[in-house]
Structure formats: C-alpha cells, structure tokens
Design a protein around this motif. Structure first.
Motif, mmCIF file in Angstrom:
data_model
loop_
_atom_site.group_PDB
_atom_site.id
_atom_site.type_symbol
_atom_site.label_atom_id
_atom_site.label_comp_id
_atom_site.label_asym_id
_atom_site.label_seq_id
_atom_site.Cartn_x
_atom_site.Cartn_y
_atom_site.Cartn_z
ATOM 1 N N PRO A 233 32.960 52.097 41.587
ATOM 2 C CA PRO A 233 32.923 51.865 40.142
ATOM 3 C C PRO A 233 31.722 52.565 39.502
ATOM 4 O O PRO A 233 30.653 52.653 40.117
ATOM 5 N N PRO A 234 31.885 53.051 38.297
ATOM 6 C CA PRO A 234 30.736 53.652 37.607
ATOM 7 C C PRO A 234 29.679 52.603 37.284
ATOM 8 O O PRO A 234 29.953 51.405 37.251
ATOM 9 N N GLU A 235 28.463 53.070 37.036
ATOM 10 C CA GLU A 235 27.368 52.142 36.759
ATOM 11 C C GLU A 235 27.648 51.284 35.536
ATOM 12 O O GLU A 235 27.183 50.142 35.437
ATOM 13 N N THR A 236 28.412 51.815 34.595
ATOM 14 C CA THR A 236 28.690 51.088 33.358
ATOM 15 C C THR A 236 29.829 50.070 33.502
ATOM 16 O O THR A 236 30.109 49.321 32.561
ATOM 17 N N ALA A 237 30.494 50.043 34.656
ATOM 18 C CA ALA A 237 31.635 49.140 34.848
ATOM 19 C C ALA A 237 31.176 47.686 34.798
ATOM 20 O O ALA A 237 30.084 47.339 35.259
ATOM 21 N N LYS A 238 32.050 46.841 34.276
ATOM 22 C CA LYS A 238 31.788 45.408 34.207
ATOM 23 C C LYS A 238 32.748 44.660 35.120
ATOM 24 O O LYS A 238 33.894 45.086 35.304
ATOM 25 N N PRO A 239 32.310 43.546 35.698
ATOM 26 C CA PRO A 239 33.229 42.748 36.520
ATOM 27 C C PRO A 239 34.488 42.379 35.745
ATOM 28 O O PRO A 239 34.410 41.901 34.608
ATOM 29 N N GLY A 240 35.637 42.638 36.354
ATOM 30 C CA GLY A 240 36.901 42.378 35.701
ATOM 31 C C GLY A 240 37.535 43.598 35.058
ATOM 32 O O GLY A 240 38.715 43.549 34.671
ATOM 33 N N ASP A 241 36.777 44.682 34.917
ATOM 34 C CA ASP A 241 37.368 45.913 34.399
ATOM 35 C C ASP A 241 38.506 46.346 35.326
ATOM 36 O O ASP A 241 38.376 46.299 36.551
ATOM 37 N N ILE A 242 39.597 46.795 34.742
ATOM 38 C CA ILE A 242 40.780 47.153 35.521
ATOM 39 C C ILE A 242 40.810 48.654 35.781
ATOM 40 O O ILE A 242 40.688 49.457 34.849
ATOM 41 N N TYR A 243 40.973 49.024 37.037
ATOM 42 C CA TYR A 243 41.104 50.430 37.432
ATOM 43 C C TYR A 243 42.529 50.896 37.178
ATOM 44 O O TYR A 243 42.752 51.904 36.522
ATOM 45 N N TRP A 244 43.504 50.172 37.722
ATOM 46 C CA TRP A 244 44.914 50.403 37.402
ATOM 47 C C TRP A 244 45.765 49.240 37.904
ATOM 48 O O TRP A 244 45.263 48.349 38.613
ATOM 49 N N ILE A 245 47.029 49.252 37.487
ATOM 50 C CA ILE A 245 47.957 48.193 37.864
ATOM 51 C C ILE A 245 49.261 48.810 38.353
ATOM 52 O O ILE A 245 49.541 49.988 38.115
ATOM 53 N N GLN A 246 50.057 47.979 39.024
ATOM 54 C CA GLN A 246 51.361 48.413 39.552
ATOM 55 C C GLN A 246 52.325 47.232 39.488
ATOM 56 O O GLN A 246 52.044 46.170 40.059
ATOM 57 N N PRO A 247 53.456 47.372 38.804
ATOM 58 C CA PRO A 247 54.429 46.264 38.773
ATOM 59 C C PRO A 247 54.963 45.961 40.167
ATOM 60 O O PRO A 247 55.122 46.856 41.000
ATOM 61 N N ARG A 248 55.247 44.694 40.420
ATOM 62 C CA ARG A 248 55.884 44.251 41.650
ATOM 63 C C ARG A 248 57.348 43.919 41.364
ATOM 64 O O ARG A 248 57.688 43.508 40.257
ATOM 65 N N SER A 249 58.176 44.063 42.374
ATOM 66 C CA SER A 249 59.605 43.766 42.212
ATOM 67 C C SER A 249 59.994 42.400 42.770
ATOM 68 O O SER A 249 61.168 42.037 42.709
ATOM 69 N N ASP A 250 59.023 41.654 43.315
ATOM 70 C CA ASP A 250 59.369 40.409 44.021
ATOM 71 C C ASP A 250 58.846 39.160 43.324
ATOM 72 O O ASP A 250 58.727 38.108 43.949
ATOM 73 N N ALA A 251 58.526 39.269 42.036
ATOM 74 C CA ALA A 251 58.083 38.069 41.315
ATOM 75 C C ALA A 251 59.194 37.030 41.311
ATOM 76 O O ALA A 251 60.380 37.369 41.310
ATOM 77 N N PRO A 252 58.857 35.741 41.329
ATOM 78 C CA PRO A 252 59.892 34.705 41.272
ATOM 79 C C PRO A 252 60.765 34.853 40.026
ATOM 80 O O PRO A 252 60.342 35.425 39.008
ATOM 81 N N ARG A 253 61.973 34.335 40.106
ATOM 82 C CA ARG A 253 62.885 34.376 38.956
ATOM 83 C C ARG A 253 62.205 33.751 37.731
ATOM 84 O O ARG A 253 61.576 32.699 37.823
ATOM 85 N N GLY A 254 62.319 34.419 36.624
ATOM 86 C CA GLY A 254 61.696 33.921 35.413
ATOM 87 C C GLY A 254 60.237 34.301 35.273
ATOM 88 O O GLY A 254 59.525 33.744 34.425
#
Length: 404
Positions: free
Chosen positions: A56-77
C-alpha cells in the motif's frame, strides 16, 4: 487450532475442495449480473485477483479498497464480493488483506447493521484461505439467517492468507486489526448503506480474533459501535494451547503450523530454537494442501528442542506477548462450548469466561454435553442469530456470570 481426529480424517479431501472453490471464483466475475457492480475498482477474473504483490502507498488508510470481485455463490437473496483492502496490521505497518462481503438484495432505506465473522483454522497455504473457497452450506455458520435479518455479513482472510506474504496464524491482534479494517472497507462502499454498528462471532482461531477485536475496538476503530460478540469453542491463549499440544504426538502438525504465524509477527524468532532438524524438514509441507502437515508430522519421534518452551526462551516470550491482552468489558458475550472438546477444553474456555465477567461484560455461557470442537458449531449457529438480533434491537443482554 488443531482439529479433532474426525476433522483430520477429512484433510485428505481438502485439496479437492479447494480446487472446486477455484472454479467457483474463476467464473464469479463473468457470471455476476451488472447490478452486482460497485463503485470500487473491479479486479480481474479468476484467481489472479489475489496476485497482489505491491505494498500500500504511504498515503493509504486502513479500509481503503484496492479492488473487488463479484462472487457467484452468495446465498439466495444476497450478493457477494471478494475484496482486497488495506489494513494496518501493526502500528505503522500497512498491508493488503483479502476478505468477503455479503449483502441482501432487498431494499433497505435504513442503514444496514454489520455482522463480522472471524474464521477458524483453514491451513496456511494461500489456496486454503476462505475467500478462495466456495461458500457452501456451512463455511460461515448462520450466514443465511443473518442475511435474512437484513445484515451485511463480512469477514477477513487475515494477513498473509490468500495474498502473497506470510500468514499471521494465531497472531491475535494482527488478525483483529484486519477484521476491524474489513468493516472499514464495507463502509467505503456507499452503495451497501452500512451502519457503524456491528456484532462479531468466531470459531476456534476466530475466537481468539473475536476477543482481540473486543479488546482493541474502541482504541483502534472508535468510529464503530460494537454491540456484542460470540465465541464458539474459542482457542484464545496460544502459549498454553501450544504447550498442551506438545504433549500429544498426533498434534505435532498443529504446533509446527503455529510457528510461522508467530514468527511473522516476531521476525527475530528462529525455527531451530524450537524444532529439531527432523521437525524442520516438515516446514515445506505447510505449502502442500491445507492439512497435509497434520498427517505428515504425526509420526515425528522427537520434534521439539529441549528448551523450546523455556520461560526465558524467545518463543515463550513471543507466545506470551501474543497472549498479553485483557478484555475491555465493552460488549456482552455469548459463549458456546462442548463438554467433550479436547482441542479447546472446557477449563480453558472457563478461564476466558471468568476474564470476561471480571471485565464487566455480560456473558451468556452455554455448555453442550457430549459435543466436541466441531459438533458444537451447529448448536451455536442455531442460537447466535437470535442473540445477535436482540443486541441490535437494544435488548438487555442475558448473563450467567458466576456470582462472587
């Protein structure tokens, strides 16, 4: 923590289970509908999602998101995503950590409260990390009920699991920081409309994480309001648990598995001060499968140095440092323990119950006759959602703390 013999018997199929999980994650991005898109930067499809080698860069804060990826196995609804985010795993030390986020698809005008799951032992290899595996029916106990209540359910893989770098297995506060920071990551996704209130729960190793979260939440992440915590067969004090496991040859694999996580937190430690040459040959096995080490190390005749756990030795001091924390008394607790649990025995959990009660927490302790480290989990899963709902509703927390 070391698994029961029944769980060890399942270890032979762990690799094939992980392989199936890879397939689920590889197809997750392409299979996800457009409405699963969030404002955060999308990551690549498949397992390259976890190939994050930069810092992470020096300016990054805890919780900053680098990237995300959808999952296909989430429970119904529900919808789900893998996430890579920044955590300050130690003061001044920031790393990327991976995790998961699940949210109901139903509309909510009010902010959604969060439930934080702290996972159990999964194996040290990156492929064994929870976010790299299929959700299945019971990987996260009671997740369907919790989503059905309208909660956001989130969890961290912990530092060094899934992503490059050393795993901090059983390193206590390091993993607790990562868990609190995944809550921050959720709040950095405004589309999820998450509140600042959370209830947490964890099993085995996750019990240690859960207690450390309660201990540091008000100082490390004061923006959150922790309303309660639940422990399922919690493996908390690593020094005593390690010493106990050293007395059982069949648990040598667990002891060897613990050492890299402690060394990751205390890099000055040397394996040769704890393990004999015979046992050190087992260290590469940690990269092979999730629980192969349990079988391969079980035949070791002389795995430990005579002074491995000497009170003035470096490993004893490091393990003591991990255990050097106290409950803050800021949340009520529920505890679910099996009377037949030999992995985290009743007497050890009773000590944590006493410490929590002395700190001022209400503790609703449940001990289940004849249940062990695994069979207690369904009982906890059946009871925890109702207990959590009462905490969010502001109901008085039940307590059966012993009277002085």
């Amino acid at each position: 923590m070391p698994f029961t013999q029944r769980r060890i018997a399942k270890a032979a199929v762990a690799t094939s289970v992980a392989a199936l999980a890879f397939a689920a994650c590889v197809t997750a991005s392409s299979a996800a509908p457009k409405e699963d898109s969030l404002s955060a930067r999308p990551g690549p499809d498949g397992t390259t999602f976890w190939d994050v080698y930069e810092q992470p860069p020096e300016t990054a804060k805890p919780g900053d998101i680098y990237w995300i990826q959808p999952r296909s196995d989430a429970p119904r609804g529900a919808r789900g995503w893998n996430v890579v985010y920044v955590s300050e795993i130690q003061p001044g030390v920031k790393k990327y950590v991976s995790g998961e986020i699940y949210v109901p698809t139903t509309r909510s005008d009010a902010p959604r409260d969060m439930v934080l799951w702290n996972h159990e032992t999964t194996g040290l290899a990156d492929s064994c990390a929870p976010s790299r595996r299929s959700l299945g029916e019971d990987r996260v106990p009671a997740i369907r009920d919790l989503l059905g209540q309208g909660r956001v359910v989130t969890m961290s893989d912990y530092p060094g699991q899934a992503l490059p770098g050393p795993s901090h297995y059983m390193a206590g506060q390091v993993n607790a920081r990562a868990s609190l920071d995944v809550l921050r990551a959720v709040r950095n996704l405004p589309e999820l409309n998450a509140s600042n209130r959370f209830v947490e729960y964890g099993w085995s190793q996750g019990g240690q994480t859960t207690m450390h979260v309660e201990s540091i939440a008000r100082t490390y992440a004061p923006e959150f309001e922790g309303l309660g915590a639940a422990l399922i067969a919690p493996a908390v004090r690593i020094r005593e648990l390690t010493g106990n496991s050293m007395q059982h040859p069949e648990l040598a694999g667990y002891v060897i598995s613990t050492l890299p996580g402690i060394k990751a937190a205390y890099p000055h430690l040397r394996y040769g001060d704890f393990l004999t040459a015979e046992a050190m040959e087992q260290l590469p096995v940690l990269a092979d499968g999730c629980f192969d080490i349990w079988d391969s190390a079980s035949t070791l005749r002389d795995p430990y140095q005579p002074g491995a756990m000497s009170p003035d030795g470096p490993w004893w001091k490091a393990l003591t440092a991990v255990d050097d924390f106290r409950p803050a008394g800021t949340m009520p607790f529920a505890v679910y323990q099996g009377s037949a649990d030999t992995t985290t025995p009743v007497e050890l959990t009773a000590r944590e119950r006493t410490a929590l009660c002395q700190a001022g927490s209400s503790v609703d302790y449940h001990e289940f006759d004849g249940l062990d480290h695994e069979s207690v989990v369904p009982e906890a899963a059946a009871r925890f959602p109702g207990w959590a709902a009462d905490r969010f509703a502001g109901e008085a927390a039940p307590s059966n703390c012993p009277q002085n």
